[in-house]
Motif scaffolding. Sequence first.
Motif, PDB file in Angstrom:
ATOM      1  N   GLN A 171       0.854  -1.181   0.000  1.00 58.87           N
ATOM      2  CA  GLN A 171       0.000   0.000   0.000  1.00 58.87           C
ATOM      3  C   GLN A 171       0.890   1.230   0.000  1.00 58.87           C
ATOM      4  O   GLN A 171       1.708   1.419   0.895  1.00 58.87           O
ATOM      5  CB  GLN A 171      -0.902   0.024   1.232  1.00 58.87           C
ATOM      6  CG  GLN A 171      -1.861   1.206   1.259  1.00 58.87           C
ATOM      7  CD  GLN A 171      -2.658   1.273   2.546  1.00 58.87           C
ATOM      8  OE1 GLN A 171      -2.079   1.261   3.632  1.00 58.87           O
ATOM      9  NE2 GLN A 171      -3.968   1.324   2.431  1.00 58.87           N
ATOM     10  N   THR A 172       0.739   2.085  -0.991  1.00 60.99           N
ATOM     11  CA  THR A 172       1.571   3.278  -1.095  1.00 60.99           C
ATOM     12  C   THR A 172       1.022   4.408  -0.236  1.00 60.99           C
ATOM     13  O   THR A 172      -0.041   4.300   0.377  1.00 60.99           O
ATOM     14  CB  THR A 172       1.644   3.771  -2.548  1.00 60.99           C
ATOM     15  OG1 THR A 172       0.365   4.303  -2.919  1.00 60.99           O
ATOM     16  CG2 THR A 172       2.036   2.649  -3.495  1.00 60.99           C
ATOM     17  N   ALA A 173       1.731   5.525  -0.237  1.00 60.39           N
ATOM     18  CA  ALA A 173       1.270   6.711   0.488  1.00 60.39           C
ATOM     19  C   ALA A 173      -0.038   7.247  -0.066  1.00 60.39           C
ATOM     20  O   ALA A 173      -0.749   7.986   0.613  1.00 60.39           O
ATOM     21  CB  ALA A 173       2.343   7.801   0.444  1.00 60.39           C
ATOM     22  N   ASP A 174      -0.376   6.894  -1.306  1.00 59.77           N
ATOM     23  CA  ASP A 174      -1.667   7.290  -1.872  1.00 59.77           C
ATOM     24  C   ASP A 174      -2.820   6.482  -1.285  1.00 59.77           C
ATOM     25  O   ASP A 174      -3.987   6.827  -1.492  1.00 59.77           O
ATOM     26  CB  ASP A 174      -1.663   7.072  -3.397  1.00 59.77           C
ATOM     27  CG  ASP A 174      -0.628   7.922  -4.104  1.00 59.77           C
ATOM     28  OD1 ASP A 174      -0.600   9.134  -3.848  1.00 59.77           O
ATOM     29  OD2 ASP A 174       0.135   7.367  -4.908  1.00 59.77           O
ATOM     30  N   GLY A 175      -2.490   5.392  -0.585  1.00 62.82           N
ATOM     31  CA  GLY A 175      -3.515   4.500  -0.067  1.00 62.82           C
ATOM     32  C   GLY A 175      -3.919   3.426  -1.047  1.00 62.82           C
ATOM     33  O   GLY A 175      -4.844   2.648  -0.784  1.00 62.82           O
ATOM     34  N   ASP A 176      -3.225   3.345  -2.179  1.00 63.33           N
ATOM     35  CA  ASP A 176      -3.555   2.385  -3.233  1.00 63.33           C
ATOM     36  C   ASP A 176      -2.494   1.294  -3.314  1.00 63.33           C
ATOM     37  O   ASP A 176      -1.344   1.488  -2.917  1.00 63.33           O
ATOM     38  CB  ASP A 176      -3.658   3.098  -4.577  1.00 63.33           C
ATOM     39  CG  ASP A 176      -4.755   4.140  -4.587  1.00 63.33           C
ATOM     40  OD1 ASP A 176      -5.847   3.844  -4.071  1.00 63.33           O
ATOM     41  OD2 ASP A 176      -4.523   5.267  -5.083  1.00 63.33           O
ATOM     42  N   PRO A 177      -2.845   0.117  -3.866  1.00 55.71           N
ATOM     43  CA  PRO A 177      -1.866  -0.962  -3.973  1.00 55.71           C
ATOM     44  C   PRO A 177      -0.902  -0.741  -5.140  1.00 55.71           C
ATOM     45  O   PRO A 177      -1.282  -0.251  -6.199  1.00 55.71           O
ATOM     46  CB  PRO A 177      -2.728  -2.195  -4.191  1.00 55.71           C
ATOM     47  CG  PRO A 177      -3.976  -1.688  -4.835  1.00 55.71           C
ATOM     48  CD  PRO A 177      -4.203  -0.318  -4.255  1.00 55.71           C
ATOM     49  N   MET A 178       0.363  -1.107  -4.934  1.00 53.34           N
ATOM     50  CA  MET A 178       1.381  -1.099  -5.981  1.00 53.34           C
ATOM     51  C   MET A 178       2.042  -2.476  -5.995  1.00 53.34           C
ATOM     52  O   MET A 178       2.484  -2.973  -4.958  1.00 53.34           O
ATOM     53  CB  MET A 178       2.447  -0.031  -5.698  1.00 53.34           C
ATOM     54  CG  MET A 178       3.634  -0.061  -6.653  1.00 53.34           C
ATOM     55  SD  MET A 178       4.915   1.176  -6.236  1.00 53.34           S
ATOM     56  CE  MET A 178       5.556   0.512  -4.675  1.00 53.34           C
ATOM     57  N   THR A 179       2.098  -3.084  -7.162  1.00 54.69           N
ATOM     58  CA  THR A 179       2.727  -4.396  -7.303  1.00 54.69           C
ATOM     59  C   THR A 179       4.051  -4.259  -8.028  1.00 54.69           C
ATOM     60  O   THR A 179       4.145  -3.565  -9.046  1.00 54.69           O
ATOM     61  CB  THR A 179       1.803  -5.360  -8.076  1.00 54.69           C
ATOM     62  OG1 THR A 179       0.579  -5.516  -7.355  1.00 54.69           O
ATOM     63  CG2 THR A 179       2.465  -6.726  -8.238  1.00 54.69           C
ATOM     64  N   VAL A 180       5.076  -4.881  -7.488  1.00 59.70           N
ATOM     65  CA  VAL A 180       6.387  -4.913  -8.130  1.00 59.70           C
ATOM     66  C   VAL A 180       6.716  -6.352  -8.494  1.00 59.70           C
ATOM     67  O   VAL A 180       6.256  -7.297  -7.843  1.00 59.70           O
ATOM     68  CB  VAL A 180       7.495  -4.330  -7.233  1.00 59.70           C
ATOM     69  CG1 VAL A 180       7.267  -2.852  -6.982  1.00 59.70           C
ATOM     70  CG2 VAL A 180       7.590  -5.090  -5.914  1.00 59.70           C
ATOM     71  N   ALA A 181       7.502  -6.508  -9.552  1.00 60.87           N
ATOM     72  CA  ALA A 181       7.840  -7.851 -10.046  1.00 60.87           C
ATOM     73  C   ALA A 181       9.335  -7.977 -10.266  1.00 60.87           C
ATOM     74  O   ALA A 181      10.033  -6.997 -10.558  1.00 60.87           O
ATOM     75  CB  ALA A 181       7.101  -8.128 -11.348  1.00 60.87           C
ATOM     76  N   TYR A 182       9.799  -9.210 -10.143  1.00 59.45           N
ATOM     77  CA  TYR A 182      11.184  -9.576 -10.430  1.00 59.45           C
ATOM     78  C   TYR A 182      11.119 -10.777 -11.370  1.00 59.45           C
ATOM     79  O   TYR A 182      10.570 -11.815 -11.011  1.00 59.45           O
ATOM     80  CB  TYR A 182      11.923  -9.957  -9.141  1.00 59.45           C
ATOM     81  CG  TYR A 182      11.857  -8.899  -8.071  1.00 59.45           C
ATOM     82  CD1 TYR A 182      12.861  -7.956  -7.936  1.00 59.45           C
ATOM     83  CD2 TYR A 182      10.782  -8.846  -7.186  1.00 59.45           C
ATOM     84  CE1 TYR A 182      12.812  -6.982  -6.947  1.00 59.45           C
ATOM     85  CE2 TYR A 182      10.713  -7.881  -6.193  1.00 59.45           C
ATOM     86  CZ  TYR A 182      11.729  -6.956  -6.078  1.00 59.45           C
ATOM     87  OH  TYR A 182      11.662  -5.998  -5.094  1.00 59.45           O
ATOM     88  N   SER A 183      11.660 -10.653 -12.554  1.00 57.01           N
ATOM     89  CA  SER A 183      11.443 -11.694 -13.562  1.00 57.01           C
ATOM     90  C   SER A 183      12.707 -12.189 -14.250  1.00 57.01           C
ATOM     91  O   SER A 183      12.634 -12.902 -15.239  1.00 57.01           O
ATOM     92  CB  SER A 183      10.454 -11.190 -14.619  1.00 57.01           C
ATOM     93  OG  SER A 183       9.203 -10.901 -14.030  1.00 57.01           O
ATOM     94  N   THR A 184      13.891 -11.823 -13.734  1.00 53.64           N
ATOM     95  CA  THR A 184      15.118 -12.330 -14.353  1.00 53.64           C
ATOM     96  C   THR A 184      15.448 -13.740 -13.876  1.00 53.64           C
ATOM     97  O   THR A 184      16.231 -14.444 -14.517  1.00 53.64           O
ATOM     98  CB  THR A 184      16.312 -11.413 -14.042  1.00 53.64           C
ATOM     99  OG1 THR A 184      16.415 -11.241 -12.620  1.00 53.64           O
ATOM    100  CG2 THR A 184      16.145 -10.054 -14.723  1.00 53.64           C
TER     101      THR A 184
END
Length: 470
Positions: free
Chosen positions: A407-420
């Motif tokens: 959950q970011t400071a905006d209050g919304d979800p952020m998804t990060v990925a690692y694909s190497t």
Amino acid sequence: MRHSKTVVAVAVLAGLMAAGSVGAYAATQNTASNQGSAEGFTADRSTALAQQIKSSKPRNVILIIGDGMDDSMITAARNYELGAGGRFAGLDSLPFTGSMTTYGLKVGTGPDYPIAYVSDSAPTASGWSTGKKTVDGRISQGPSTAADVPGEDYETVLEKFKAGGKLVGNITTSELTDATPAAAASHINARACQGPQDLAACTSARKSAGGKGSIAEQLVDNEVDVLMGGGLNRYSQATDAGPTVLDYAQREHGYRVLDDKTDLAGVTSLKKGPVLGLFAPGNMTPMYQPLVATAPPGTGGATTTCQEADRGSQPDLSTMTAKAIALLDNRKGFFLQAESAMIDKQEHGSDICGAIGDLRELDEAVQVVLAFQKKNPDTLIIVTGDHAHSTQIVGGVTDGKQVATLQTADGDPMTVAYSTSDVGSDHTGAQIRVAASGPQGANVTGVIDQTDLFRTMLGRSPSGTPGPRD
């Protein structure tokens, strides 16, 4: 408990710096004050930028490195800490910004060595330290026919400043003997040769064989005035002569050894000798507890936030930076390299919270040096990374081999990925951000190579400028 977004004025930062303790995070939610927001800026900035251009050579040079810090990681950290429309009060406020290439070389017969489009921290740090390209694993030493064949030693910026009578410092949140801090003041064919018991790949470097010794030994033999970070285990190793590197540093070079932030606070000058701060057996502890990405649907969620880690008596990067500046500041000038190293370490481990925390620490350190520069305008500040990484902000929890959601400071979800990789992650060959403020800082604009920083830090021949005279 979610971190607070305390507003700290520059004057407060300067006071904290003088006291040797910077613990508050100077992030602002008033994005307009940082000339950025969802609506953008309104006034033309041409005159303001022109007034920042100074062609004179700098007296002081402060280089801040975010290991593995590329635009994607900066954006992820900004989203989390400040929201999409926010701006880091330090990192995002520097007036001159450009892009920097980070490629290296591969071993070969030479003189035209093959290009390595993706490099590790050894050749990239060696690039800005020496102004020359080299091969993976190589520390401020030129390319050669094979990894175990030493190359030519290249003199570094730190060594040049030291030879010129300036005070020099080298601090990090990793082991002091890790590749990035090592490149500032040592020369060896393999980055793994950190202590005298780690020289299997660097046998010719042994002092008993007539070499310069391990990275740990070389850093103290170069008499760097302020050395601080982790890596006590490397300095506890016995040298070829018998005593440990730590004993050798104290006996032969007069180093005063600091164990924790209390020791650090007690040092007020370099009159009694150089300082060696070893605040952890290995790497120092990141600001946040880990949140490690896993296979889809991944870890975390729409309400997940990063949690503060227990770092015990370890000082943070901004505290070390403030103290280093206070110790090094003098009429002749100084050079300081400060690395926020755990961005890269935690990215390798697919730990998004750990990486965000060390990027936040970098921004705190930038605010400290900007406060110093305000009173010392002949100071050049450069902030950049050494190479790109594979952290990516993605659209959903299935968009990667490993994912994590916050959950970011905006209050919304952020998804990060690692694909190497299926587990962990790797470097990439993308260009990265470089930013600067102060004399000759405009030289980072456009697209440059990291070897260009070498000449800028040493001071280029001043040119006439259309702006105000220096």
